[in-house]
Design a protein around this motif. Structure first.
Motif, short mmCIF file in Angstrom:
data_model
loop_
_atom_site.label_atom_id
_atom_site.label_comp_id
_atom_site.label_asym_id
_atom_site.label_seq_id
_atom_site.Cartn_x
_atom_site.Cartn_y
_atom_site.Cartn_z
N ASP A 124 0.88 -1.17 0.00
CA ASP A 124 0.00 0.00 0.00
C ASP A 124 0.91 1.21 0.00
O ASP A 124 1.47 1.60 1.03
N THR A 125 1.07 1.83 -1.15
CA THR A 125 2.05 2.90 -1.32
C THR A 125 1.66 4.18 -0.61
O THR A 125 2.50 5.04 -0.37
N GLY A 126 0.38 4.31 -0.25
CA GLY A 126 -0.04 5.49 0.48
C GLY A 126 0.20 5.39 1.97
O GLY A 126 0.41 6.41 2.64
N ASN A 127 0.19 4.17 2.49
CA ASN A 127 0.36 3.96 3.93
C ASN A 127 1.61 3.16 4.27
O ASN A 127 1.91 2.95 5.44
N LEU A 128 2.32 2.70 3.23
CA LEU A 128 3.57 1.96 3.39
C LEU A 128 3.41 0.74 4.29
O LEU A 128 4.26 0.45 5.13
N ASP A 129 2.30 0.04 4.09
CA ASP A 129 2.11 -1.23 4.79
C ASP A 129 1.59 -2.26 3.80
O ASP A 129 1.35 -1.98 2.61
N VAL A 130 1.42 -3.48 4.29
CA VAL A 130 0.93 -4.60 3.49
C VAL A 130 -0.39 -5.04 4.11
O VAL A 130 -0.44 -5.34 5.31
N ARG A 131 -1.44 -5.08 3.31
CA ARG A 131 -2.78 -5.32 3.83
C ARG A 131 -3.39 -6.59 3.23
O ARG A 131 -3.09 -6.95 2.09
N THR A 132 -4.25 -7.24 4.01
CA THR A 132 -4.91 -8.42 3.47
C THR A 132 -5.72 -8.06 2.23
O THR A 132 -5.84 -8.89 1.32
N GLU A 133 -6.27 -6.88 2.19
CA GLU A 133 -6.96 -6.40 1.00
C GLU A 133 -6.06 -6.55 -0.22
O GLU A 133 -6.42 -7.20 -1.21
N GLY A 134 -4.87 -5.94 -0.17
CA GLY A 134 -3.98 -5.94 -1.31
C GLY A 134 -3.41 -7.32 -1.63
O GLY A 134 -3.25 -7.69 -2.80
N MET A 135 -3.09 -8.10 -0.59
CA MET A 135 -2.55 -9.43 -0.82
C MET A 135 -3.57 -10.33 -1.50
O MET A 135 -3.26 -11.05 -2.45
N SER A 136 -4.82 -10.26 -1.05
CA SER A 136 -5.86 -11.08 -1.66
C SER A 136 -6.19 -10.58 -3.06
O SER A 136 -6.46 -11.38 -3.97
N TYR A 137 -6.16 -9.26 -3.26
CA TYR A 137 -6.37 -8.72 -4.61
C TYR A 137 -5.26 -9.20 -5.54
O TYR A 137 -5.51 -9.59 -6.69
N GLY A 138 -4.02 -9.14 -5.07
CA GLY A 138 -2.90 -9.58 -5.89
C GLY A 138 -3.04 -11.05 -6.28
O GLY A 138 -2.73 -11.44 -7.42
N MET A 139 -3.48 -11.87 -5.33
CA MET A 139 -3.68 -13.29 -5.64
C MET A 139 -4.78 -13.48 -6.68
O MET A 139 -4.65 -14.32 -7.59
N MET A 140 -5.86 -12.72 -6.57
CA MET A 140 -6.91 -12.82 -7.57
C MET A 140 -6.41 -12.39 -8.94
O MET A 140 -6.70 -13.03 -9.97
N MET A 141 -5.64 -11.31 -9.00
CA MET A 141 -5.08 -10.88 -10.27
C MET A 141 -4.17 -11.96 -10.85
O MET A 141 -4.21 -12.25 -12.06
N ALA A 142 -3.35 -12.57 -10.00
CA ALA A 142 -2.39 -13.57 -10.47
C ALA A 142 -3.08 -14.81 -11.02
O ALA A 142 -2.67 -15.35 -12.06
N VAL A 143 -4.14 -15.27 -10.35
CA VAL A 143 -4.81 -16.46 -10.87
C VAL A 143 -5.55 -16.15 -12.16
O VAL A 143 -5.59 -16.98 -13.08
N GLN A 144 -6.10 -14.94 -12.29
CA GLN A 144 -6.74 -14.57 -13.55
C GLN A 144 -5.73 -14.47 -14.69
O GLN A 144 -6.05 -14.77 -15.84
N MET A 145 -4.51 -14.09 -14.37
CA MET A 145 -3.46 -13.93 -15.37
C MET A 145 -2.61 -15.19 -15.56
O MET A 145 -1.64 -15.18 -16.31
N ASP A 146 -2.95 -16.27 -14.86
CA ASP A 146 -2.21 -17.53 -14.94
C ASP A 146 -0.76 -17.37 -14.50
O ASP A 146 0.17 -17.94 -15.09
N GLN A 147 -0.57 -16.63 -13.43
CA GLN A 147 0.77 -16.36 -12.89
C GLN A 147 0.91 -17.10 -11.56
O GLN A 147 0.86 -16.51 -10.49
N LYS A 148 1.11 -18.41 -11.65
CA LYS A 148 1.16 -19.25 -10.45
C LYS A 148 2.33 -18.90 -9.54
O LYS A 148 2.21 -18.93 -8.31
N ASP A 149 3.47 -18.57 -10.10
CA ASP A 149 4.64 -18.25 -9.28
C ASP A 149 4.35 -17.05 -8.38
O ASP A 149 4.64 -17.08 -7.17
N ILE A 150 3.76 -16.00 -8.94
CA ILE A 150 3.44 -14.81 -8.14
C ILE A 150 2.34 -15.12 -7.14
O ILE A 150 2.40 -14.69 -5.98
N PHE A 151 1.34 -15.88 -7.56
CA PHE A 151 0.28 -16.28 -6.64
C PHE A 151 0.86 -16.98 -5.42
O PHE A 151 0.54 -16.66 -4.27
N ASP A 152 1.74 -17.94 -5.67
CA ASP A 152 2.31 -18.72 -4.56
C ASP A 152 3.20 -17.87 -3.67
O ASP A 152 3.23 -18.07 -2.45
N ARG A 153 3.91 -16.93 -4.24
CA ARG A 153 4.73 -16.03 -3.43
C ARG A 153 3.86 -15.18 -2.50
O ARG A 153 4.18 -15.01 -1.32
#
Length: 384
Positions: free
Chosen positions: A64-93
């Motif tokens: 979260d570039t505005g608050n300089l933290d890592v949020r479950t919101e962003g982590m779960s969003y990133g996972m959803m983006m990764a599975v939609q894009m077929d990016q398993k390596d990023i999803f697993d990370r």
């Protein structure tokens, strides 16, 4: 509220997804390039505008570039983006980082995820935010269906079912609280409160949870889906279509701490309406809300979006996330049938990702909208 019959019109039934970018004249090649370009802007290792950061050999996080933290919101969003894009390596990370740093194993929130951590993994809080849990579960189900399950913690389907079990059964042993109110089946803002956040309501997810959660939990999720569609309708203003950030269970704004207005959280309601209608087409009120929302913003300059009372009265305070707001208004076009529905799609196409310190939230909503409007925010079904 008028219920629609199950038909083959929704993507869940037909397997077909609207591509509104093609409706404004963009070619398949242009759309594919746009998706890939926007993905690289958010996730590219060498891109200064990225919000994803790789750490070591097997973990990564969304900042979260505005608050300089890592949020479950962003982590779960990133996972959803990764599975939609077929990016398993990023999803697993992302999932590995989440399990290592956010998952709580003791206390009243055992089984939930700490909603905010520092980039080094130190917890900033020991409470969860339900929007993270529901997105984690959906992304994990999709990963299970698209890639298959692996060894723990990459046994995606089991992980998803356990999250959902905790969400509705936590507290039954006298310790902790569930994330949903058992009587009205509505999601809470946080587990130990009794009000909601309209933007947390994802009836299209709950429809799928009702198919894939543990069997004994499935009736709850079907009831939650129906309850949330009704709640979205009653929490959106009947003239403007605007929803408050926080609302009581009867849909009225909860402004006890200044969150009863249309502001940052609220933007997601339009996106959720669009995707729910695209996937299931259960409720015609979503068309009406989408039309009202787009009509309200039709004469407003995106550079001058404001905080608004849900009746449309503007404050002097400007929107913190105008690109995010524009993105969700455009995503509502999946449900809207008004004369300007494609205008918003064109406006989003002509808008670049946001740069600068506030880019995280805007660009998450932006990329979801790009995926959805191109027909690439898909339901990944179990393989036969």
């Amino acid at each position: 509220m008028e219920k629609l019959e199950k038909t083959n019109e929704g993507s869940f039934f037909s397997g077909n997804y609207q591509n509104l970018f093609k409706e404004i004249g963009k070619t398949d090649e242009e759309i594919a390039r746009r998706i890939e370009c926007n993905w690289n802007e958010l996730f590219g290792v060498n891109n200064s505008n990225r919000i994803y950061h790789q750490v070591g050999d097997d973990v990564g996080y969304m900042l979260d570039t505005g608050n300089l933290d890592v949020r479950t919101e962003g982590m779960s969003y990133g996972m959803m983006m990764a599975v939609q894009m077929d990016q398993k390596d990023i999803f697993d990370r992302l999932w590995n980082w989440t399990i290592q740093n956010m998952y709580m194993t003791e206390g009243e929130h055992a089984g939930y995820f700490a909603w905010s951590c520092q980039p080094d993994g130190t917890k900033n809080a020991y409470g969860p935010a339900p929007d993270g849990e529901e997105y984690f579960a959906m992304a994990l189900f999709f990963a299970s269906h698209r890639w298959g399950d692996g060894i723990e913690p990459f046994n995606y389907g089991t992980q998803a079912r356990e999250i959902l079990r905790t969400c509705i059964h936590n507290g039954e042993n006298g310790i902790g609280y569930p994330m949903w109110n058992h009587e009205n089946k509505l999601i809470k803002f946080i587990p130990d409160c009794e009000f909601s956040d309209p933007s947390y309501h994802l009836p299209h997810f709950y429809e799928l949870f009702a198919l894939w959660a543990y069997e004994e939990d499935r009736p709850f999720w079907q009831a939650a889906s129906d309850a949330s569609r009704n709640y979205i309708e009653i929490s959106c203003h009947p003239v403007t279509g605007l929803a408050p950030e926080y609302a009581y269970y009867d849909g009225t704004p909860n402004d006890e701490n200044g969150f009863g207005h249309f502001f940052s959280d609220s933007y997601r309601v339009a996106a959720n309406i669009g995707l729910d209608y695209e996937w299931f087409r259960r409720d015609s009120s979503e068309i009406e809300v989408a039309n009202k929302l787009q009509a309200f913003f039709s004469d407003k300059d995106p550079s001058d979006y404001r905080r608004y009372r849900i009746n449309g009265e503007a404050f002097d305070e400007k929107s913190l996330h105008p690109v995010g707001l524009l993105s969700t208004i455009a995503m509502a076009s999946l449900a809207a049938d008004g004369p300007d529905r494609l205008k918003w799609v064109e406006l989003l196409w002509d808008t670049p990702v946001r740069t600068g310190e506030r880019r995280y939230y805007d660009n998450c909503l932006y990329f979801f909208s790009i995926l959805a409007l191109s027909g690439h925010f898909k339901i990944w079904m179990p393989k036969e």
